[in-house]
Design an enzyme around this catalytic site. Sequence first.
Site, PDB file in Angstrom:
ATOM      1  N   GLU A   1       0.684  -1.084   0.017  1.00 50.05           N
ATOM      2  CA  GLU A   1       0.013   0.056  -0.042  1.00 50.05           C
ATOM      3  C   GLU A   1       0.897   1.251   0.269  1.00 50.05           C
ATOM      4  OE1 GLU A   1      -3.163   0.442   2.779  1.00 50.05           O
ATOM      5  OE2 GLU A   1      -3.460  -1.813   2.957  1.00 50.05           O
TER       6      GLU A   1
HETATM    7  C1  BG6 Z   1      -4.688   1.486   5.082  1.00 53.90           C
HETATM    8  C2  BG6 Z   1      -5.477   0.370   5.002  1.00 53.90           C
HETATM    9  O1  BG6 Z   1      -4.622   1.810   6.556  1.00 53.90           O
HETATM   10  O2  BG6 Z   1      -4.648   2.628   4.561  1.00 53.90           O
HETATM   11  C3  BG6 Z   1      -6.784   0.751   3.719  1.00 53.90           C
HETATM   12  O3  BG6 Z   1      -5.155  -0.936   4.701  1.00 53.90           O
HETATM   13  C4  BG6 Z   1      -6.874   2.111   3.690  1.00 53.90           C
HETATM   14  O4  BG6 Z   1      -7.711  -0.132   4.085  1.00 53.90           O
HETATM   15  C5  BG6 Z   1      -5.649   2.763   3.473  1.00 53.90           C
HETATM   16  O5  BG6 Z   1      -7.973   2.335   2.984  1.00 53.90           O
HETATM   17  C6  BG6 Z   1      -5.598   4.482   3.291  1.00 53.90           C
HETATM   18  O6  BG6 Z   1      -6.535   4.844   4.344  1.00 53.90           O
HETATM   19  P1  BG6 Z   1      -7.802   5.801   3.899  1.00 53.90           P
HETATM   20  O7  BG6 Z   1      -8.404   6.118   5.473  1.00 53.90           O
HETATM   21  O8  BG6 Z   1      -7.396   6.780   3.129  1.00 53.90           O
HETATM   22  O9  BG6 Z   1      -8.682   4.805   3.208  1.00 53.90           O
END
Ligand code: BG6
Length: 497
Positions: free
Chosen positions: A393
């Site tokens: 991510e």
């Molecule tokens: C991470 C998670 O914390 O961040 C995701 O694994 C999440 O599920 C991503 O969507 C981004 O955070 P947000 O709050 O901008 O969606």
Amino acid sequence: MKKTFPENFLWGGATAANQYEGGYNEGGRGLATSDFITNGSADRPRKITIRLKDGTKTMVNRRPTGDPKIDTIPEGTSGYIDENVYYPSHNAVDFYHHYKEDIALFGEMGFKCFRLSLSWSRIFPKGGIEGEQPNEEGLKFYEDVFKECKKYNIEPLVTLYHFETPAYLAEHFNGWGGRETIDCFLRMCKEVFTRYKDLVKYWITINEINVLNGYAFMGTREATAQVRYQAKHHMFVASALANKLCHEIIPDAKIGCMVALSCIYPKDCKPENAFGALDYRRGALIYSDIMMRGYYPSYSGHFFEEMGVTIKKEPGDDEIIKAYPSDFLAFSYYRSSVYHTEIVQNTDTGGQMGDVNPFVEKTEWGWAIDPVGLRYTLSELYDRYQKPLFIVENGMGTIDKPDENGYVEDDYRIQYFRDHIVEMKKAVTLDGVDLMGYTPWGCIDLVSAGTGEMKKRYGFIYVDMDDEGNGTLKRTKKKSFDWYKKVIATNGEDLSF
Ligand code: BG6
């Protein structure tokens, strides 16, 4: 010294069922804790709709406050769905009915890999309690998804647990607070490893284990440190046993753990800030230390003592954790932050979310944009574990403004990714980091986990939907779509606009 990314580098994108899939009451799926979470915004926290034992309907915070009086849900409470409330996960952006179209777009971008999570209650509506039969329709849905991926030579990267617990397990076993949930999780793992053994070779056990807390994330009624860390201990055992099962059933598979590991800097060279930053960082690294090395690290003694936590272990738990460590460390990297001794946090953030750094730019949601921090993090983690890493991510949540055709000229997103890939490449070529791949978050616009909004967009593909769930769900390529396609085609060599 390597000159570029390895040939088999897994370029792709990442999603999670509770934010992307939808179809919450279709195909025999059971309810999950995520189904009771309302939408919110940057200054309006998301809530959980619950019904108390005596029938009273009320709401509690999705993100615990740190005050047990406010956070604790009484025994006998269940999540319930209020017809007058909008729940973003119910339809999300409807991957359930759009998976062919979406995977074709990922294929067009040249994805080598697509990260998605399984909705546990789609596989076992009650979570896999003893004697429960799996839901064939749910199993078939994911099988079709994986087969679709294969058409485009896309490797699925499957997260077994991402921010949703079957509601039945929350109600009957206090979610991960109860040891019974370990067995239920393993029944689900066994089922999916067996069913998908020829289709899925890359697995992740539990998403961002360090930031999980309370009912929404772990199905626990309480959010105290004691319950949280006991539940995490159950997760460590479950994760290790899932590693074992995976290797037995799919010998050529790789299975990793996943931790939120955006780096922390000390504010300055004041020794208390420097050591404090290191110690604060342990709040995140304790998770990867346990799952990658196979034991609770020596500093965990003082860590738990200060919180008044005593972990109850069953005989054999330590041996299990030791025997079956993760093959790789997957992590999310969004924003670096800063530690200083005056930081006051009313709830555990899993070693994430210090103070803002005045030296870097921020997104509209106040998240630091720090590409060098990505190289820093990669080096820190590889120096520590010497095992493969996977950035599963990374990305920038922004407000996109489409033209009348739905086209978004997202140069800011291209700049963000370009700068992060430059630093990622330095980590691989100069620091010698063994990096398996890169799957930017929300490769197609989806619901924000933090706020439940749609307007916080991360994707290369625009989805026509607003914060209340209105819209055609039409998918439109953004400018960054073609840019990322070129990046993948050149294995990260051509990053030009
Ligand atoms: C991470 C998670 O914390 O961040 C995701 O694994 C999440 O599920 C991503 O969507 C981004 O955070 P947000 O709050 O901008 O969606």
